[in-house]
Design a protein around this motif. Structure first.
Motif: not given
Lengths: 204, 204
Positions: A200-201, B49
């Protein structure tokens, strides 16, 4: 970098400004990371110039949403609310393109890709956007889902001032031949090489 | 792509999730376009995020403002106003770094670069950001303005969960060796090759 000096100055009767402002066909290819990310980074510049941006994600599942989509749609909303930057439309294949809203059969990716290209082609003829991002569009070309000669001819003869970025591995030599700017993102090292999956990210 | 399968699964006692979530040291190098653009594209994902982002532009003139700075500062403001995404700080060298606000002498780029790295180092020790973009940082390393061994050791031993992206041509082999993810952006074709200079919205 704008300070850069061209290697040659063509004797074509155009001024530097005329040559500078020609619309570009750009290709990000290669087996490394950064092809799409750099295209979406370019979209930030384009938004900041107030350009009209159309993103067309070929291949990616419609269930999959990357951070850039959220951010660019947020910037599009900001444009609507305050007039800052430019408008952004984000369309993706998968269970149907967002403009067609047909209920997805999930089955016929080839037909979906062809439909996507037909729409992009209509928009190019109508000079609908100033920047087109055709993300992962090299794959439908490779797989014969769209006709590469048609793509290259349409992009080469596009009217007006429309910039286009095509991303994906193994860009067809005809596309590379027609492009103004081609970068190959080469894989040197990736965490997956040593058993670490995407996170993620970073990957989305 | 998250669907990707690692080539090997290490027998290191870690779960997939633990391996996945290790902080990354990334390098975008090569003579092609897209090194910085892909780094700023990554910043969009990180912002989405909610990560804390620090951008440090080495080398670029402070007079020069690229579209990504305007957009990421706009996103930082949005974060302050609505809590969406994460905070972004953008610092650049030239007539002084934005945190120091000293009046620029324009003279001593080497000292400016060293000062920039000292600040980045302090922030890394303090775990100040979640993503650091050290843009064009390979040049101060090449020119001996900062000590490459010190950079590599500091980045390798950085505490906590801090991701770092370094951009620039000719990345030092020690940096490449220490990095988790390295992409080489290779120049295949550029409008400057045929005498067309950079343009608004594309190059800045």
């Amino acid at each position: 970098m704008p300070q850069g000096k061209p290697l040659v100055v063509p004797d074509d009767g155009s001024t530097t400004r005329q040559r500078r402002n020609q619309p570009l066909l750009m290709v990000h290819t290669g087996n490394g990371k950064g092809k799409s990310t750099a295209a979406f980074g370019l979209a930030m510049r384009a938004w900041n110039q107030g350009w009209d941006i159309g993103v067309f994600q070929f291949v990616k599942s419609a269930k999959w949403r990357i951070g850039e989509q959220t951010v660019l749609e947020r910037l599009a909303l900001l444009h609507e609310q305050t007039g800052e930057g430019g408008p952004v439309e984000w369309h993706k294949m998968g269970s149907g393109w967002s403009w067609s809203r047909k209920s997805g059969t999930e089955a016929d990716h080839a037909a979906d890709a062809a439909e996507g290209w037909a729409e992009v082609k209509r928009r190019i003829q109508a000079e609908r956007h100033q920047l087109y991002i055709l993300d992962e569009f090299t794959y439908p070309m490779q797989w014969g889902w769209v006709d590469t000669d048609d793509v290259v001819e349409t992009l080469t003869r596009r009217p007006g001032r429309q910039h286009v970025v095509v991303t994906g591995r193994r860009a067809d030599p005809r596309l590379v031949g027609a492009a103004d700017l081609v970068t190959e993102m080469q894989h040197v090292k990736h965490p997956m090489d040593v058993g670490r999956k995407g996170q993620r990210g970073i990957e989305w």
